[in-house]
Write a protein that holds these residues in place. Sequence first.
Motif, PDB file in Angstrom:
ATOM      1  N   LEU A  43      46.711 -72.607 -28.381  1.00 30.66           N
ATOM      2  CA  LEU A  43      45.760 -73.576 -27.595  1.00 30.66           C
ATOM      3  C   LEU A  43      45.083 -74.102 -28.863  1.00 30.66           C
ATOM      4  CD1 LEU A  43      43.695 -75.257 -25.941  1.00 30.66           C
ATOM      5  CD2 LEU A  43      42.830 -72.695 -26.032  1.00 30.66           C
ATOM      6  N   THR A  45      41.705 -75.774 -30.563  1.00 29.41           N
ATOM      7  CA  THR A  45      41.054 -76.214 -29.495  1.00 29.41           C
ATOM      8  C   THR A  45      39.886 -76.289 -30.726  1.00 29.41           C
ATOM      9  OG1 THR A  45      39.328 -76.393 -27.733  1.00 29.41           O
ATOM     10  CG2 THR A  45      40.262 -74.303 -28.324  1.00 29.41           C
TER      11      THR A  45
ATOM     12  N   LYS B  23      53.854 -67.301 -34.704  1.00 30.25           N
ATOM     13  CA  LYS B  23      52.061 -66.112 -34.232  1.00 30.25           C
ATOM     14  C   LYS B  23      50.661 -65.944 -34.855  1.00 30.25           C
ATOM     15  CE  LYS B  23      55.014 -64.072 -30.415  1.00 30.25           C
ATOM     16  NZ  LYS B  23      54.793 -64.972 -28.728  1.00 30.25           N
ATOM     17  N   ARG B  24      50.547 -66.739 -35.710  1.00 31.28           N
ATOM     18  CA  ARG B  24      49.045 -66.346 -36.608  1.00 31.28           C
ATOM     19  C   ARG B  24      48.402 -67.655 -36.557  1.00 31.28           C
ATOM     20  NH1 ARG B  24      49.408 -62.649 -39.554  1.00 31.28           N
ATOM     21  NH2 ARG B  24      50.737 -62.490 -40.866  1.00 31.28           N
ATOM     22  N   PRO B  25      46.823 -67.363 -35.228  1.00 29.58           N
ATOM     23  CA  PRO B  25      45.969 -68.919 -35.315  1.00 29.58           C
ATOM     24  C   PRO B  25      46.070 -68.918 -36.585  1.00 29.58           C
ATOM     25  CG  PRO B  25      45.041 -66.172 -34.848  1.00 29.58           C
ATOM     26  CD  PRO B  25      46.350 -65.379 -35.774  1.00 29.58           C
ATOM     27  N   ARG B  26      45.717 -70.011 -36.342  1.00 31.56           N
ATOM     28  CA  ARG B  26      45.593 -71.575 -37.989  1.00 31.56           C
ATOM     29  C   ARG B  26      43.945 -71.643 -37.348  1.00 31.56           C
ATOM     30  NH1 ARG B  26      51.036 -71.611 -36.817  1.00 31.56           N
ATOM     31  NH2 ARG B  26      50.341 -74.021 -35.238  1.00 31.56           N
ATOM     32  N   ARG B  27      43.127 -71.643 -38.337  1.00 29.93           N
ATOM     33  CA  ARG B  27      41.591 -72.639 -38.591  1.00 29.93           C
ATOM     34  C   ARG B  27      42.072 -73.889 -39.069  1.00 29.93           C
ATOM     35  NH1 ARG B  27      37.119 -69.874 -39.586  1.00 29.93           N
ATOM     36  NH2 ARG B  27      35.596 -71.033 -38.759  1.00 29.93           N
ATOM     37  N   ARG B  42      38.385 -75.746 -35.872  1.00 37.22           N
ATOM     38  CA  ARG B  42      39.353 -76.017 -34.768  1.00 37.22           C
ATOM     39  C   ARG B  42      40.091 -74.772 -35.102  1.00 37.22           C
ATOM     40  NH1 ARG B  42      40.173 -80.820 -31.777  1.00 37.22           N
ATOM     41  NH2 ARG B  42      42.131 -79.187 -30.797  1.00 37.22           N
ATOM     42  N   LEU B  43      40.203 -74.181 -33.956  1.00 32.73           N
ATOM     43  CA  LEU B  43      41.593 -72.765 -34.003  1.00 32.73           C
ATOM     44  C   LEU B  43      42.179 -72.706 -33.081  1.00 32.73           C
ATOM     45  CD1 LEU B  43      41.513 -69.731 -34.302  1.00 32.73           C
ATOM     46  CD2 LEU B  43      40.524 -69.393 -32.285  1.00 32.73           C
ATOM     47  N   ASP B  44      43.280 -73.308 -33.830  1.00 31.70           N
ATOM     48  CA  ASP B  44      44.711 -73.256 -33.405  1.00 31.70           C
ATOM     49  C   ASP B  44      45.451 -71.591 -32.728  1.00 31.70           C
ATOM     50  OD1 ASP B  44      47.294 -73.382 -32.356  1.00 31.70           O
ATOM     51  OD2 ASP B  44      47.787 -74.358 -33.694  1.00 31.70           O
ATOM     52  N   THR B  45      45.763 -71.141 -31.203  1.00 31.66           N
ATOM     53  CA  THR B  45      46.008 -69.937 -31.649  1.00 31.66           C
ATOM     54  C   THR B  45      46.861 -69.692 -30.434  1.00 31.66           C
ATOM     55  OG1 THR B  45      45.166 -67.203 -31.099  1.00 31.66           O
ATOM     56  CG2 THR B  45      44.084 -69.067 -30.176  1.00 31.66           C
ATOM     57  N   ASP B  46      48.127 -69.054 -31.122  1.00 31.89           N
ATOM     58  CA  ASP B  46      49.223 -67.875 -30.121  1.00 31.89           C
ATOM     59  C   ASP B  46      47.779 -67.376 -28.397  1.00 31.89           C
ATOM     60  OD1 ASP B  46      52.616 -67.264 -29.475  1.00 31.89           O
ATOM     61  OD2 ASP B  46      51.065 -65.979 -29.028  1.00 31.89           O
TER      62      ASP B  46
END
Lengths: 212, 212
Positions: A43, A45, B23-27, B42-46
């Motif tokens: 996701l 967002t 798998k890492r979150p990306r900000r 925004r945060l893009d995370t598995d």
Amino acid sequence: MKIWDISRPLSEDMTVYKNRDAKRPRRTVTMDYSRGSYFESRLDTDMHCGTHLDAPLHMIEGGKTIEQIPPGDLMGPCTVMDLTGVKEKITAADLEPLDIQPGAIVLLKTANSLREDYDPRFVYLEEDAALLLASLPVRVLGVDSMSVERDKPGHPVHKTLMRAGIHIVEDLRLGDVEPGAYFFIAMPLRIRGAEASPVRAVLVRGMKEAAL
Amino acid sequence: MKIWDISRPLSEDMTVYKNRDAKRPRRTVTMDYSRGSYFESRLDTDMHCGTHLDAPLHMIEGGKTIEQIPPGDLMGPCTVMDLTGVKEKITAADLEPLDIQPGAIVLLKTANSLREDYDPRFVYLEEDAALLLASLPVRVLGVDSMSVERDKPGHPVHKTLMRAGIHIVEDLRLGDVEPGAYFFIAMPLRIRGAEASPVRAVLVRGMKEAAL
């Protein structure tokens, strides 16, 4: 326990601030059953999409970030206040009769809760109302609009509330909730360095603080 | 109330499953104080990164999605059980002496809680232990590993638990928590159609269910 889910569902077609597509959540399915034996997704967002908590960094340079807000600050007895009769904006005169106490968790239910689409004329909090809440101060202010203020240069309402240490939860879904007393729980994600986070927020009856 | 935050912080440099960068979150910072008068990101995370709740769709085709899990299922009295002495895997024989009751919320603290990096030999739940929990069944199973099972073809442990209606919370941070009784609250985001969600999870003392 009886629970009311007052969180807005997150989806690609949800209503977003000013209907800006750039604000929309985007989901990516990274594995599904046509390709493998399990399902996984991501996701992406905006932190202000749907029901969310603003941390001070959102409006104050150098302000606290979301993971610095203790989760216990967002749990406790609360009151859902009926402001559905308010037309354009919530003023100090609207709040004065409500006998709001220092430390309270206050959710303001307005006409915003009666519609699902984005209304550029949403009911907002006027500066004198923010000053009243900051003078107490309350602990948490929850609103049913995507922003607590509307196109105010310099964001004085956010700043007044944040400088008083008030936690601002925006875009609560209060349409199905009767005004009255509940136990409030809202949980932001523990995101390092973020200025806000989506939250899951619920109202509970049948839960209380107890002796340790 | 006294609160223990048992959620893993989300950040780009956090430990992720098998150390896979995908798998890492990306900000993404979409506005900051060098360009404007506010900060947004925004945060893009598995969905399986950090502390998270698996919904049945993750392992069962056509299974329930995350927003179909009632938030009240993830709140209630719980027990943190001491399995720090277990070497490789948790078996039914390890759980039998613990007198686990039907409907319980059970968090299993293992040696996984003593390290922060990714250990390919993490302590996992053996199939006979999953069958024991499914026979009761418990309501929630919380573990301190990124996955409740380790490289098992067909994911039998996930499936056994999910088919019994057990909610699986993974990658809890239990290093600072003593075994014992607490009130558990975990809140996934309300994401339409997702197979899982990051959660904020806490343990509380000084909170209890009360008459409605």
